[in-house]
Every structure is written in structure tokens, then in C-alpha cells.
Design a protein around this motif. Structure first.
Motif, mmCIF file in Angstrom:
data_model
loop_
_atom_site.group_PDB
_atom_site.id
_atom_site.type_symbol
_atom_site.label_atom_id
_atom_site.label_comp_id
_atom_site.label_asym_id
_atom_site.label_seq_id
_atom_site.Cartn_x
_atom_site.Cartn_y
_atom_site.Cartn_z
ATOM 1 N N ILE A 155 0.842 -1.190 0.000
ATOM 2 C CA ILE A 155 0.000 0.000 0.000
ATOM 3 C C ILE A 155 0.880 1.244 0.000
ATOM 4 C CG2 ILE A 155 -2.011 -1.025 1.140
ATOM 5 C CD1 ILE A 155 -1.078 0.253 3.748
ATOM 6 N N ILE A 156 0.309 2.304 -0.504
ATOM 7 C CA ILE A 156 0.944 3.614 -0.449
ATOM 8 C C ILE A 156 0.162 4.410 0.582
ATOM 9 C CG2 ILE A 156 1.434 5.747 -1.708
ATOM 10 C CD1 ILE A 156 1.443 3.983 -4.287
ATOM 11 N N LYS A 157 0.840 4.830 1.642
ATOM 12 C CA LYS A 157 0.194 5.636 2.687
ATOM 13 C C LYS A 157 0.492 7.095 2.388
ATOM 14 C CE LYS A 157 0.434 2.175 6.324
ATOM 15 N NZ LYS A 157 0.940 1.863 7.659
ATOM 16 N N GLU A 158 -0.355 7.703 1.604
ATOM 17 C CA GLU A 158 -0.167 9.086 1.174
ATOM 18 C C GLU A 158 -1.514 9.624 0.719
ATOM 19 O OE1 GLU A 158 0.963 12.566 0.555
ATOM 20 O OE2 GLU A 158 2.672 11.269 1.007
ATOM 21 N N SER A 159 -1.780 10.895 1.015
ATOM 22 C CA SER A 159 -3.039 11.494 0.602
ATOM 23 C C SER A 159 -2.872 12.477 -0.557
ATOM 24 C CB SER A 159 -3.709 12.206 1.787
ATOM 25 O OG SER A 159 -2.856 13.219 2.274
ATOM 26 N N TYR A 160 -1.679 12.990 -0.776
ATOM 27 C CA TYR A 160 -1.448 13.984 -1.829
ATOM 28 C C TYR A 160 -1.317 13.266 -3.173
ATOM 29 C CZ TYR A 160 0.639 18.077 -4.113
ATOM 30 O OH TYR A 160 0.913 19.124 -4.953
ATOM 31 N N MET A 161 -2.303 13.474 -4.059
ATOM 32 C CA MET A 161 -2.377 12.711 -5.298
ATOM 33 C C MET A 161 -1.105 12.734 -6.145
ATOM 34 S SD MET A 161 -5.190 12.732 -8.366
ATOM 35 C CE MET A 161 -6.572 12.552 -7.269
ATOM 36 N N PRO A 162 -0.433 13.872 -6.332
ATOM 37 C CA PRO A 162 0.798 13.830 -7.126
ATOM 38 C C PRO A 162 1.860 12.889 -6.549
ATOM 39 C CG PRO A 162 0.007 16.077 -6.993
ATOM 40 C CD PRO A 162 -0.833 15.259 -6.041
ATOM 41 N N LYS A 163 1.956 12.801 -5.232
ATOM 42 C CA LYS A 163 2.901 11.865 -4.615
ATOM 43 C C LYS A 163 2.449 10.420 -4.818
ATOM 44 C CE LYS A 163 4.947 14.783 -1.055
ATOM 45 N NZ LYS A 163 5.192 14.944 0.388
ATOM 46 N N VAL A 164 1.143 10.185 -4.723
ATOM 47 C CA VAL A 164 0.610 8.842 -4.970
ATOM 48 C C VAL A 164 0.940 8.429 -6.399
ATOM 49 C CG1 VAL A 164 -1.487 7.435 -5.122
ATOM 50 C CG2 VAL A 164 -1.241 9.089 -3.261
ATOM 51 N N ALA A 165 0.720 9.330 -7.347
ATOM 52 C CA ALA A 165 1.008 9.031 -8.750
ATOM 53 C C ALA A 165 2.487 8.715 -8.949
ATOM 54 C CB ALA A 165 0.584 10.205 -9.627
ATOM 55 N N ARG A 166 3.353 9.494 -8.312
ATOM 56 C CA ARG A 166 4.800 9.257 -8.435
ATOM 57 C C ARG A 166 5.170 7.875 -7.904
ATOM 58 N NH1 ARG A 166 7.054 13.801 -6.172
ATOM 59 N NH2 ARG A 166 7.025 12.849 -4.122
ATOM 60 N N GLU A 167 4.594 7.499 -6.753
ATOM 61 C CA GLU A 167 4.867 6.174 -6.175
ATOM 62 C C GLU A 167 4.362 5.060 -7.089
ATOM 63 O OE1 GLU A 167 6.474 5.081 -3.368
ATOM 64 O OE2 GLU A 167 7.200 7.131 -3.187
ATOM 65 N N ILE A 168 3.169 5.233 -7.637
ATOM 66 C CA ILE A 168 2.617 4.223 -8.546
ATOM 67 C C ILE A 168 3.513 4.078 -9.768
ATOM 68 C CG2 ILE A 168 0.693 3.683 -10.106
ATOM 69 C CD1 ILE A 168 -1.147 5.033 -7.978
ATOM 70 N N ALA A 169 3.945 5.200 -10.342
ATOM 71 C CA ALA A 169 4.826 5.156 -11.512
ATOM 72 C C ALA A 169 6.134 4.451 -11.184
ATOM 73 C CB ALA A 169 5.085 6.574 -12.021
ATOM 74 N N SER A 170 6.655 4.694 -9.988
ATOM 75 C CA SER A 170 7.891 4.048 -9.565
ATOM 76 C C SER A 170 7.706 2.530 -9.449
ATOM 77 C CB SER A 170 8.343 4.632 -8.227
ATOM 78 O OG SER A 170 9.480 3.964 -7.750
ATOM 79 N N VAL A 171 6.605 2.113 -8.827
ATOM 80 C CA VAL A 171 6.334 0.676 -8.686
ATOM 81 C C VAL A 171 6.117 0.043 -10.055
ATOM 82 C CG1 VAL A 171 4.694 -1.030 -7.778
ATOM 83 C CG2 VAL A 171 5.437 0.881 -6.340
ATOM 84 N N ALA A 172 5.397 0.732 -10.941
ATOM 85 C CA ALA A 172 5.165 0.205 -12.292
ATOM 86 C C ALA A 172 6.492 -0.018 -13.013
ATOM 87 C CB ALA A 172 4.267 1.151 -13.082
ATOM 88 N N SER A 173 7.402 0.925 -12.864
ATOM 89 C CA SER A 173 8.717 0.803 -13.492
ATOM 90 C C SER A 173 9.505 -0.360 -12.887
ATOM 91 C CB SER A 173 9.486 2.109 -13.325
ATOM 92 O OG SER A 173 10.782 1.987 -13.852
ATOM 93 N N GLU A 174 9.531 -0.437 -11.555
ATOM 94 C CA GLU A 174 10.266 -1.514 -10.867
ATOM 95 C C GLU A 174 9.751 -2.891 -11.263
ATOM 96 O OE1 GLU A 174 9.748 -0.817 -6.700
ATOM 97 O OE2 GLU A 174 10.824 1.103 -6.764
#
Length: 140
Positions: free
Chosen positions: A30-49
Motif C-alpha cells: 500500500i501507499i500511505k499518502e493522501s497527496y495525489m501527485p505523490k501517490v502518482a509518483r509512487e505508482i509510476a515508480s512501482v510500475a517501473s520496478e
């Protein structure tokens, strides 16, 4: 192809991934974050990994099929992932997936803190599995 499933939430976002053959879907965190741009960055990072070729974002439509505030937020997240990170993104109707996730956790006797930590990941897994089933049915 490897696909990343996302159950977007205002406080926690669940993630799941499937294998290359799209046979096995597994919760991955899970990503524990409420700020959407940070959530998007984390998702993009996981997608890349993970080498994900597609990101499937759950679309929480109302029971009558209309879009509420949360569905619009999920569409905004999908747009950020596509436009700012260049990811291939699909939206998947996720009505009742959280209920299904809670039922699965009941069956496995997962309660308390473990349940809270698992429900978003399980919902992301269900969203991903529903997307794969629908794509197969439609011949995609």
C-alpha cells in the motif's frame, strides 16, 4: 504482460500485480499518502520496478453507474499517470470490490490491524483480476 492494479484511496492506495501470463495476481503493498501527485509518483515508480506494461485503476462508480467524487478523483489519478508519466492506463469498474475484499479477509480470519493493512491490497487484486477476466472475455 505484467499489469499493476490500483485501488486508489484518499489515505491508503492498495497495489497488486499479475505475472507475465496474467494468471496469478498478488497484493504487493500500500501507499500511505493522501497527496495525489505523490501517490502518482509512487505508482509510476512501482510500475517501473515491476516492469508493468499497463496500470489498471479502480473506478468506484455509484451503484447506479454514475460518477461521484471518488470516481472523479480516480479518473484524475489515471490522467496524471498517463500524461505525466507516460503510462498505459485503464479504468476498471470496482463496485463492491471492498465488500468482496472484506469477505475474503473474513474467510481467512484476518482481523484488526492486519485486516486494515490488507483490505486495500486485496481490493487492488480483485480490481486487477476483474480487469483480466473482462479483457479475456472481450478478446483483448
Amino acid at each position: 504482460m505484467v499489469i499493476l492494479g490500483v485501488d486508489y484511496g484518499y489515505a491508503r492506495t492498495g497495489l497488486a500485480v499479475c505475472d507475465e501470463l496474467e494468471v496469478l495476481s498478488s497484493p504487493i503493498g500500500i501507499i500511505k499518502e493522501s497527496y495525489m501527485p505523490k501517490v502518482a509518483r509512487e505508482i509510476a515508480s512501482v510500475a517501473s520496478e515491476r516492469g508493468a506494461k499497463l496500470v489498471v485503476v479502480g473506478l468506484p462508480l455509484n451503484m447506479d453507474g454514475t460518477k461521484g467524487e471518488h470516481a472523479l478523483a480516480s479518473e484524475e489519478l489515471a490522467s496524471i499517470l498517463a500524461n505525466e508519466y507516460g503510462l498505459n492506463v485503464a479504468l476498471q469498474d470496482e463496485r463492491l470490490t471492498t465488500v468482496e475484499a472484506y469477505n475474503l479477509l473474513d474467510e481467512s480470519q484476518t482481523f484488526g490491524k492486519k485486516r486494515r493493512a490488507a483490505v486495500d491490497q486485496v481490493a487492488a487484486t480483485i480490481i486487477l483480476e476483474d480487469y483480466i477476466k473482462t479483457a479475456r472475455k472481450n478478446g483483448d
